[in-house]
Each structure stands twice: as structure tokens, then as C-alpha cells.
Design a protein around this motif. Structure first.
Motif, mmCIF file in Angstrom:
data_model
loop_
_atom_site.group_PDB
_atom_site.id
_atom_site.type_symbol
_atom_site.label_atom_id
_atom_site.label_comp_id
_atom_site.label_asym_id
_atom_site.label_seq_id
_atom_site.Cartn_x
_atom_site.Cartn_y
_atom_site.Cartn_z
ATOM 1 N N GLU A 20 16.689 -44.678 -23.297
ATOM 2 C CA GLU A 20 17.322 -45.005 -22.009
ATOM 3 C C GLU A 20 18.666 -44.300 -21.869
ATOM 4 O O GLU A 20 19.017 -43.806 -20.792
ATOM 5 C CB GLU A 20 17.512 -46.525 -21.886
ATOM 6 C CG GLU A 20 16.229 -47.332 -21.832
ATOM 7 C CD GLU A 20 15.515 -47.243 -20.488
ATOM 8 O OE1 GLU A 20 15.954 -46.479 -19.603
ATOM 9 O OE2 GLU A 20 14.503 -47.947 -20.334
ATOM 10 N N HIS A 62 15.702 -59.116 -16.810
ATOM 11 C CA HIS A 62 15.553 -58.328 -15.592
ATOM 12 C C HIS A 62 14.541 -58.909 -14.614
ATOM 13 O O HIS A 62 14.454 -58.470 -13.472
ATOM 14 C CB HIS A 62 15.174 -56.885 -15.953
ATOM 15 C CG HIS A 62 16.118 -56.273 -16.936
ATOM 16 N ND1 HIS A 62 15.702 -55.502 -17.993
ATOM 17 C CD2 HIS A 62 17.462 -56.361 -17.048
ATOM 18 C CE1 HIS A 62 16.743 -55.119 -18.705
ATOM 19 N NE2 HIS A 62 17.824 -55.629 -18.157
ATOM 20 N N GLU A 63 13.784 -59.906 -15.071
ATOM 21 C CA GLU A 63 12.826 -60.555 -14.181
ATOM 22 C C GLU A 63 13.503 -61.554 -13.246
ATOM 23 O O GLU A 63 13.013 -61.817 -12.159
ATOM 24 C CB GLU A 63 11.750 -61.272 -15.005
ATOM 25 C CG GLU A 63 10.868 -60.345 -15.817
ATOM 26 C CD GLU A 63 10.051 -59.398 -14.953
ATOM 27 O OE1 GLU A 63 9.524 -59.856 -13.921
ATOM 28 O OE2 GLU A 63 9.955 -58.202 -15.302
ATOM 29 N N TRP A 80 17.404 -51.642 -15.721
ATOM 30 C CA TRP A 80 17.051 -52.830 -14.941
ATOM 31 C C TRP A 80 15.697 -52.672 -14.246
ATOM 32 O O TRP A 80 15.107 -53.642 -13.808
ATOM 33 C CB TRP A 80 18.133 -53.113 -13.905
ATOM 34 C CG TRP A 80 18.383 -54.570 -13.686
ATOM 35 C CD1 TRP A 80 17.681 -55.416 -12.865
ATOM 36 C CD2 TRP A 80 19.413 -55.374 -14.273
ATOM 37 N NE1 TRP A 80 18.205 -56.684 -12.908
ATOM 38 C CE2 TRP A 80 19.273 -56.691 -13.774
ATOM 39 C CE3 TRP A 80 20.446 -55.114 -15.170
ATOM 40 C CZ2 TRP A 80 20.125 -57.733 -14.144
ATOM 41 C CZ3 TRP A 80 21.289 -56.142 -15.547
ATOM 42 C CH2 TRP A 80 21.116 -57.435 -15.025
ATOM 43 N N GLY A 81 15.188 -51.449 -14.150
ATOM 44 C CA GLY A 81 13.848 -51.282 -13.598
ATOM 45 C C GLY A 81 13.646 -50.137 -12.632
ATOM 46 O O GLY A 81 12.509 -49.771 -12.332
ATOM 47 N N THR A 83 13.473 -46.239 -11.373
ATOM 48 C CA THR A 83 12.924 -45.070 -12.054
ATOM 49 C C THR A 83 13.735 -43.822 -11.693
ATOM 50 O O THR A 83 14.443 -43.806 -10.676
ATOM 51 C CB THR A 83 11.464 -44.831 -11.638
ATOM 52 O OG1 THR A 83 11.439 -44.454 -10.250
ATOM 53 C CG2 THR A 83 10.615 -46.074 -11.851
ATOM 54 N N SER A 111 17.612 -52.291 -5.190
ATOM 55 C CA SER A 111 16.164 -52.452 -5.307
ATOM 56 C C SER A 111 15.824 -53.923 -5.178
ATOM 57 O O SER A 111 16.110 -54.714 -6.095
ATOM 58 C CB SER A 111 15.653 -51.919 -6.655
ATOM 59 O OG SER A 111 14.289 -52.220 -6.825
ATOM 60 N N GLU A 113 12.985 -55.199 -5.304
ATOM 61 C CA GLU A 113 11.966 -55.493 -6.310
ATOM 62 C C GLU A 113 12.585 -55.881 -7.649
ATOM 63 O O GLU A 113 12.034 -56.705 -8.383
ATOM 64 C CB GLU A 113 11.068 -54.262 -6.489
ATOM 65 C CG GLU A 113 9.994 -54.426 -7.541
ATOM 66 C CD GLU A 113 9.202 -53.144 -7.788
ATOM 67 O OE1 GLU A 113 8.314 -53.168 -8.669
ATOM 68 O OE2 GLU A 113 9.477 -52.124 -7.114
ATOM 69 N N HIS A 114 13.726 -55.287 -7.959
ATOM 70 C CA HIS A 114 14.327 -55.491 -9.279
ATOM 71 C C HIS A 114 15.613 -56.311 -9.244
ATOM 72 O O HIS A 114 16.386 -56.293 -10.218
ATOM 73 C CB HIS A 114 14.595 -54.129 -9.932
ATOM 74 C CG HIS A 114 13.353 -53.336 -10.185
ATOM 75 N ND1 HIS A 114 12.995 -52.256 -9.413
ATOM 76 C CD2 HIS A 114 12.359 -53.502 -11.098
ATOM 77 C CE1 HIS A 114 11.849 -51.772 -9.849
ATOM 78 N NE2 HIS A 114 11.434 -52.504 -10.860
#
Length: 328
Positions: A20, A62-63, A80-81, A83, A111, A113-114
């Protein structure tokens, strides 16, 4: 510097952490290249802070936890998710850019989503927003923790003091982070604040302040792991100062050689935290030089593919200009 083994992470987690870190650096380098050849308009770099950002981000769930970053936190957003393609679409201004559908500058990450909350170009306005997010956890009796970050220059804005005061009064599950790279664009810390450490300010708001070496992966990870555990247990907020380097100019529109000596810049680059982490990985027998080279090759290929895919994505249409601007 603490050994990687003292982090308590498995070998697989340590190797992924390094991947990462390297992915953040290689993607940042690509973003600079794209500005220089005129394919993108702007970049504001996090080179020098990748080790700290990965260690910080790995301490959260992160969920369910929320992240309100600032413009240098690309590497943390990747952990964190998000890309590399997500980041690149933002820089290319593509319609599928998850941060803003091409309605924001590059490096303004978000995001849904994240659980990464979008932020404005006005520095540190994410801080009072973070208190609202953290307050909602308290009101809803949820155990999610909120993380928000800024630089030491923008930490002098009034919004930051208001946010910390509210967080202290309400004992919010909120972790404030100041990534201190010693320069607010061209202004050195000697002309920014008088206290010894930026973290000293926390005591005025009724919570703990911690200053940590951002080049030490293990120290950063363990500091944030404890901070997250405390916040989730209802013990209130913390201010963590990450002492990091800024290896590049402030942004693609800045020239740091005007206000930093060649000797200072060269000395800083010789202390690149990624080089220090590589030495640790080899010394502690996590990876060999051949394995490190293979990871670099894989990461470069990933960034190349993401660049091609992002550049080929559709542009936003003129007709969509007012969409995603006002709530329906």
C-alpha cells in the motif's frame, strides 16, 4: 525506530502494508507525470507521508468507520478502499469519478461506498463536518469512529478550534490528525505557531494530544490502534500530530526551491521513509530484495493499467452540468 514485529501484525499484513505504501508513491509519481505532460491540470502530493498514512488507516474498521481526509491523504484513501482508477478518474475529470463526478479539483477525495466524506477546497472545513458525523454516532448509540485530517498550516484556521472545542465538550468518538510537514506552502513552522508541538493544543479542549514520528510505521500503527479502541469505548476524542516530510513542492503550481535550500531538500530525500521501511523489511526478514523488486513491478503494472483505463473513461456531458449539485 520500533521493529515491525512489535506492531502485532502478521507477516501477510506487514507485506500488504508495504504494498500500500509503494502503491501510494507510484500513483503519486504518475499523477505528477500527467500534470507535466498536460493530461491533467493539478496535483498536490503526499510523498513523504505514505508510511504514516498506511499505518494510520490500517487501525480503523473500513466497513463502518468514517474518514474525512484532506488533500494529501491519497494513500490513506487507497487503504480505506478507493482504487488507483478512482483517483485517476478524479484527476482526469471523468464522469465516473466517485469523488465528485468531475465537479471538483483533483485530490478532493470522497467515496460514499467507502464512508469517505467529500470535502471542500476551503482548508479544514472538513473538521466541523467530522464533529457532526461523530456526534451522529453518539446520538444513534453506534460504535463507529470518525477520523479527520489536515495539515499543520490549515490547523490554524478557526474551524479547527471550533471543531475541537465541540468534540471535547461532547466527548465525541473522533480522532483529529494534523500531518505536520513543517511547511504551509512556503511558510515554515517557526512562523505558524509558538507551541512546541501542535498536539499540545488538545489539552485546551479537554482531551489527549500525542505527537508521533510519522516515519515509524509501528509507532504510528500502535498509536492509532489505541486511539481507535479508546474512541470506540466512549473515552472521547484525541489529537494526533504526525511528524512527516513533504518531499515535493506544495503542489504542481509551486516551486519549493524558492524557499527551501538545496541542502535541506537533499537531506530530506535521503531520509525517505519508504527507504527506511525497505531496510526494516529486509533486516527483519519479511522480504528479500528480489521479492521487493517483484512487488514494485506489480505495483507499477497496476498503476499503468489504471491510468489507461481511467483515461479511456467517458467525459461528463454538458447536459449533466447541474446534476449531482443540488439534492433532489
Amino acid at each position: 525506530m520500533k521493529t515491525l514485529k512489535k506492531s502485532g501484525l502478521s507477516k501477510e499484513e506487514i507485506i500488504q502494508a508495504y504494498r500500500e505504501v509503494l502503491r501510494g508513491r507510484r500513483l503519486d509519481e504518475r499523477l505528477w507525470q500527467l500534470t507535466r505532460i498536460g493530461k491533467t491540470s493539478f496535483n498536490i502530493s503526499g510523498q513523504g507521508a505514505e508510511v504514516a498514512q498506511v499505518a494510520m488507516a490500517m487501525a480503523f474498521d473500513h466497513e463502518k468507520d468514517y474518514f474525512l481526509p484532506y488533500y494529501r491523504d491519497m494513500t490513506a484513501c487507497l487503504v480505506w478502499g478507493m482504487t488507483p482508477k478512482d483517483i485517476l478518474m478524479g484527476s482526469f475529470g471523468k464522469d465516473a469519478d466517485p469523488s465528485s463526478h468531475a465537479r471538483q479539483m483533483p485530490n478532493h477525495y470522497g467515496s460514499k461506498e467507502h464512508n469517505i466524506v467529500s470535502f471542500a477546497s476551503t482548508v479544514s472545513t472538513q473538521m466541523p463536518l467530522a464533529t457532526g458525523v461523530a456526534y451522529s454516532a453518539q446520538l444513534e448509540k453506534s460504535d463507529f469512529v470518525t477520523l479527520t485530517t489536515t495539515g499543520e498550516g490549515s490547523a490554524n484556521q478557526g474551524e479547527v478550534q471550533e471543531a475541537m472545542n465541540f468534540a471535547g465538550v461532547k466527548k465525541l468518538p473522533l480522532i483529529f490528525v494534523v500531518e505536520n510537514n513543517k511547511y504551509a506552502i512556503s511558510v515554515p513552522i517557526e512562523e505558524q505557531y509558538a507551541n512546541e508541538h501542535m498536539s499540545d493544543r488538545a489539552h485546551g479542549y479537554g482531551f489527549e494530544g500525542i505527537s508521533v514520528d510519522g516515519n515509524d510505521f509501528t509507532e504510528v500503527y500502535l498509536t492509532f490502534k489505541k486511539a481507535v479502541e479508546d474512541a470506540r469505548a466512549g473515552k472521547g476524542s484525541k489529537l494526533i500530530e504526525l511528524r512527516v516530510s513533504r518531499l515535493t513542492s506544495h503542489s504542481a503550481d509551486d516551486d519549493q526551491t524558492i524557499y527551501r535550500s538545496k541542502e535541506e531538500i537533499e537531506s530530506m530525500k535521503q531520509k525517505d521513509p519508504i527507504d527506511a521501511m525497505v531496510k526494516q523489511l529486509i533486516a527483519e526478514k519479511y522480504l528479500t530484495e528480489d521479492e521487493l523488486a517483484k512487488i514494485d513491478e506489480e505495483v507499477r503494472a497496476e498503476v499503468d493499467a489504471a491510468t489507461d483505463e481511467a483515461e479511456a473513461m467517458p467525459e461528463p456531458t454538458a447536459e449533466s452540468l447541474y446534476e449531482e449539485v443540488y439534492a433532489k
